[in-house]
Design a protein around this motif. Sequence first.
Motif, mmCIF file in Angstrom:
data_model
loop_
_atom_site.group_PDB
_atom_site.id
_atom_site.type_symbol
_atom_site.label_atom_id
_atom_site.label_comp_id
_atom_site.label_asym_id
_atom_site.label_seq_id
_atom_site.Cartn_x
_atom_site.Cartn_y
_atom_site.Cartn_z
ATOM 1 N N LEU A 235 0.873 -1.216 -0.412
ATOM 2 C CA LEU A 235 0.195 -0.015 0.158
ATOM 3 C C LEU A 235 0.970 1.458 -0.245
ATOM 4 O O LEU A 235 0.680 2.467 0.015
ATOM 5 N N LEU A 236 1.661 1.027 0.691
ATOM 6 C CA LEU A 236 3.284 2.297 0.114
ATOM 7 C C LEU A 236 3.562 2.546 -0.810
ATOM 8 O O LEU A 236 3.508 3.895 -1.367
ATOM 9 N N MET A 237 4.298 1.221 -1.372
ATOM 10 C CA MET A 237 4.535 1.497 -3.383
ATOM 11 C C MET A 237 3.245 1.406 -4.202
ATOM 12 O O MET A 237 3.774 1.967 -5.277
ATOM 13 N N ALA A 238 2.771 0.330 -4.806
ATOM 14 C CA ALA A 238 2.289 0.214 -5.404
ATOM 15 C C ALA A 238 0.836 1.398 -6.063
ATOM 16 O O ALA A 238 0.053 1.710 -6.954
ATOM 17 N N PRO A 239 0.232 2.483 -5.224
ATOM 18 C CA PRO A 239 0.172 3.894 -5.405
ATOM 19 C C PRO A 239 0.225 3.973 -6.211
ATOM 20 O O PRO A 239 -0.406 4.707 -7.757
ATOM 21 N N VAL A 240 1.545 4.209 -5.967
ATOM 22 C CA VAL A 240 2.581 5.373 -6.587
ATOM 23 C C VAL A 240 2.394 4.860 -7.970
ATOM 24 O O VAL A 240 2.376 5.772 -8.629
ATOM 25 N N ALA A 241 2.391 3.961 -8.422
ATOM 26 C CA ALA A 241 1.938 2.853 -10.054
ATOM 27 C C ALA A 241 1.541 3.791 -10.852
ATOM 28 O O ALA A 241 1.119 4.170 -11.648
ATOM 29 N N LEU A 242 -0.199 4.151 -9.562
ATOM 30 C CA LEU A 242 -1.200 5.034 -10.436
ATOM 31 C C LEU A 242 -0.889 6.263 -11.463
ATOM 32 O O LEU A 242 -1.508 6.920 -12.583
ATOM 33 N N VAL A 243 0.670 7.007 -10.879
ATOM 34 C CA VAL A 243 0.734 8.231 -10.820
ATOM 35 C C VAL A 243 1.987 7.737 -12.235
ATOM 36 O O VAL A 243 2.151 8.900 -13.586
ATOM 37 N N THR A 244 2.832 6.816 -11.950
ATOM 38 C CA THR A 244 3.484 6.689 -13.144
ATOM 39 C C THR A 244 3.865 6.004 -13.679
ATOM 40 O O THR A 244 3.358 6.238 -15.557
ATOM 41 N N LEU A 245 2.366 5.603 -14.093
ATOM 42 C CA LEU A 245 1.051 5.087 -15.214
ATOM 43 C C LEU A 245 0.945 6.137 -16.400
ATOM 44 O O LEU A 245 0.829 6.274 -17.635
ATOM 45 N N SER A 246 0.102 6.981 -15.772
ATOM 46 C CA SER A 246 -0.212 8.264 -16.105
ATOM 47 C C SER A 246 1.183 8.981 -16.603
ATOM 48 O O SER A 246 0.902 9.495 -18.060
ATOM 49 N N GLU A 247 2.037 9.168 -16.022
ATOM 50 C CA GLU A 247 2.922 9.628 -17.187
ATOM 51 C C GLU A 247 3.761 9.092 -18.159
ATOM 52 O O GLU A 247 3.813 9.749 -19.024
ATOM 53 N N HIS A 248 3.745 7.854 -18.203
ATOM 54 C CA HIS A 248 4.077 6.908 -18.797
ATOM 55 C C HIS A 248 2.881 7.088 -20.887
ATOM 56 O O HIS A 248 3.808 6.804 -21.418
ATOM 57 N N ILE A 249 1.727 7.407 -19.942
ATOM 58 C CA ILE A 249 1.073 7.611 -21.335
ATOM 59 C C ILE A 249 1.020 8.488 -21.577
ATOM 60 O O ILE A 249 1.220 8.957 -23.139
ATOM 61 N N GLY A 250 1.010 9.276 -21.149
ATOM 62 C CA GLY A 250 1.698 10.405 -21.229
ATOM 63 C C GLY A 250 3.077 10.807 -22.389
ATOM 64 O O GLY A 250 2.931 11.429 -23.522
ATOM 65 N N HIS A 251 4.048 9.963 -21.500
ATOM 66 C CA HIS A 251 4.904 10.332 -22.681
ATOM 67 C C HIS A 251 4.879 9.475 -24.113
ATOM 68 O O HIS A 251 5.362 10.012 -25.142
ATOM 69 N N GLN A 252 4.065 8.476 -23.656
ATOM 70 C CA GLN A 252 4.045 7.601 -25.296
ATOM 71 C C GLN A 252 3.004 8.763 -25.737
ATOM 72 O O GLN A 252 3.777 8.371 -27.740
ATOM 73 N N MET A 253 2.268 9.182 -25.300
ATOM 74 C CA MET A 253 1.237 10.449 -26.824
ATOM 75 C C MET A 253 2.786 11.110 -27.362
ATOM 76 O O MET A 253 1.848 11.633 -28.370
ATOM 77 N N VAL A 254 3.293 11.820 -26.593
ATOM 78 C CA VAL A 254 4.259 12.969 -26.393
ATOM 79 C C VAL A 254 5.148 12.289 -28.042
ATOM 80 O O VAL A 254 5.436 12.911 -28.541
ATOM 81 N N LEU A 255 5.721 10.983 -27.212
ATOM 82 C CA LEU A 255 6.784 10.200 -28.466
ATOM 83 C C LEU A 255 6.320 9.562 -29.547
ATOM 84 O O LEU A 255 6.851 10.038 -31.054
ATOM 85 N N SER A 256 4.600 9.502 -29.819
ATOM 86 C CA SER A 256 3.724 9.381 -30.937
ATOM 87 C C SER A 256 3.879 10.855 -32.202
ATOM 88 O O SER A 256 4.117 10.485 -33.008
ATOM 89 N N SER A 257 3.518 11.956 -31.221
ATOM 90 C CA SER A 257 4.156 13.365 -31.868
ATOM 91 C C SER A 257 5.601 13.230 -32.451
ATOM 92 O O SER A 257 5.068 13.947 -33.794
ATOM 93 N N VAL A 258 5.877 12.879 -31.910
ATOM 94 C CA VAL A 258 7.581 13.214 -32.312
ATOM 95 C C VAL A 258 8.009 12.998 -33.813
ATOM 96 O O VAL A 258 8.521 12.944 -34.349
ATOM 97 N N VAL A 259 7.703 11.242 -33.668
ATOM 98 C CA VAL A 259 8.113 10.056 -34.165
ATOM 99 C C VAL A 259 7.016 9.708 -35.243
ATOM 100 O O VAL A 259 7.629 8.797 -36.350
ATOM 101 N N ASP A 260 5.828 10.677 -35.444
ATOM 102 C CA ASP A 260 5.180 10.697 -35.910
ATOM 103 C C ASP A 260 4.298 9.237 -36.828
ATOM 104 O O ASP A 260 4.201 8.971 -37.776
ATOM 105 N N ARG A 261 4.641 8.746 -35.316
ATOM 106 C CA ARG A 261 3.912 7.263 -35.856
ATOM 107 C C ARG A 261 2.243 7.029 -34.021
ATOM 108 O O ARG A 261 2.931 7.717 -33.011
#
Length: 436
Positions: A235-261
């Motif tokens: 319960l100390l560590m796992a909920p933080v994954a909620l935040v980093t998952l959202s960060e990951h999704i954001g990075h993939q969307m921005v990266l998609s824009s950068v590489v045009d895929r």
Amino acid sequence: MNEKIILDINEKPKPAVWLTLSFQHLFAMFGATILVPFLVKMDPSVALISSGIGTLIFLLITKFRVPAYLGSSFAFIAPLIAAQTGGGPGAAMVGSMMAGAVYAAVALIIKATGHRWILRLLPPVVVGPVIIVIGLGLAGTAVQMATNNPAGDYSLLHLSAALVTLSVTIIFSVYIKGFFNLIPVLIGIASGYLYSLAIGIVDFSKVANAKFLEMPNFTMPFLDYQPEFSWQIFLLMAPVALVTLSEHIGHQMVLSSVVDRDLVQNPGLHRSIMGDGLATFAAALLGGPPNTTYGENIGVLAITRVYSVFILGGAAVLAIAFGFIGKISALISSIPTPVMGGVSILLFGIIASSGLRMMIDSKIDLGDKRSLIISSVILVIGIGGAVIKIGNSFELHGMALAAIIGVVLNLVLPGSESKQKNAHKEGRSGQSSAVS
């Protein structure tokens, strides 16, 4: 894209170019990656090795279609410190494994059901305030590091080293253009280190006595500790994954824009999340901090228009090699705490500001009672360090508690589904600024 691609994702560069550009990515992630283990009292060499191994795992899982580098995650700093305080290094590593397992579970669910549900679960009105909590929750740590001497007393001399580091980092971030603008943290740390040498607060003896090749201080299960599942650590560590998952999704969307895929569709969000989770799990097996995709390296990709996964893989190999060079490990360990405190003041502030930026870019209306309530409750519970304790085995507090309450409030409070979807669509660029 309008600008010409210099090297596409699967193009192999010439050896000299390959080495040079791989070093550039290594420098871009270096300062932040070694700062995390410095703060949580882990071996920086292990962090470098685990980031390199994690990146290679990520590239493999994503079929070498996603040019990303994985480094130490700032989101897990406070939970790692709390886990170490309560149960030692072994507890922190078990918690990191659990976070990696959460990633893997989410990846499998996304593969089976699609990714729309996770965007509804983690909208910017929840993730933005939690990211602010991450930054502001660490503010006191940064100030103490910057102002205190090794004995824990206030020292103007040590504060001066922090201010020099901070000033140089800001100058290179704002006024310097080109390659050096990509590595202001590394330059700031180097400048602060040189100033600290001049004022006599650096112990250089460890560097002189270190071997050129040396085994890092790995912390491995069954050899150094006995892994044990604990609901408190989970319960100390796992909920933080909620935040980093959202960060990951954001990075993939921005990266998609950068590489045009559309990387979210191909190779798929489930693959990139699984790669991220396995990288974090592997880091925990070695005694390193959890990994996450790095916005700094996405910035390098955008500026250079060189997207080759071979270059990212080369940076990973270099990071692994650096981890086994004893002189480099000793040099990192000799950096005075105020130097790291100076750069932390800026980095932790940027983390908090990126959460605010996410909310602004997503057009979160704090005049709307629903948004105001969700963000307000998350901020006070997270920064105030609220705790829920049940007996001696169950404890949920701080950022983890704030994240869970934020998700619950978002699900139960009445609001327009269409507004949340629009906020996600408009806020994707803001998510790219989330914490590393």
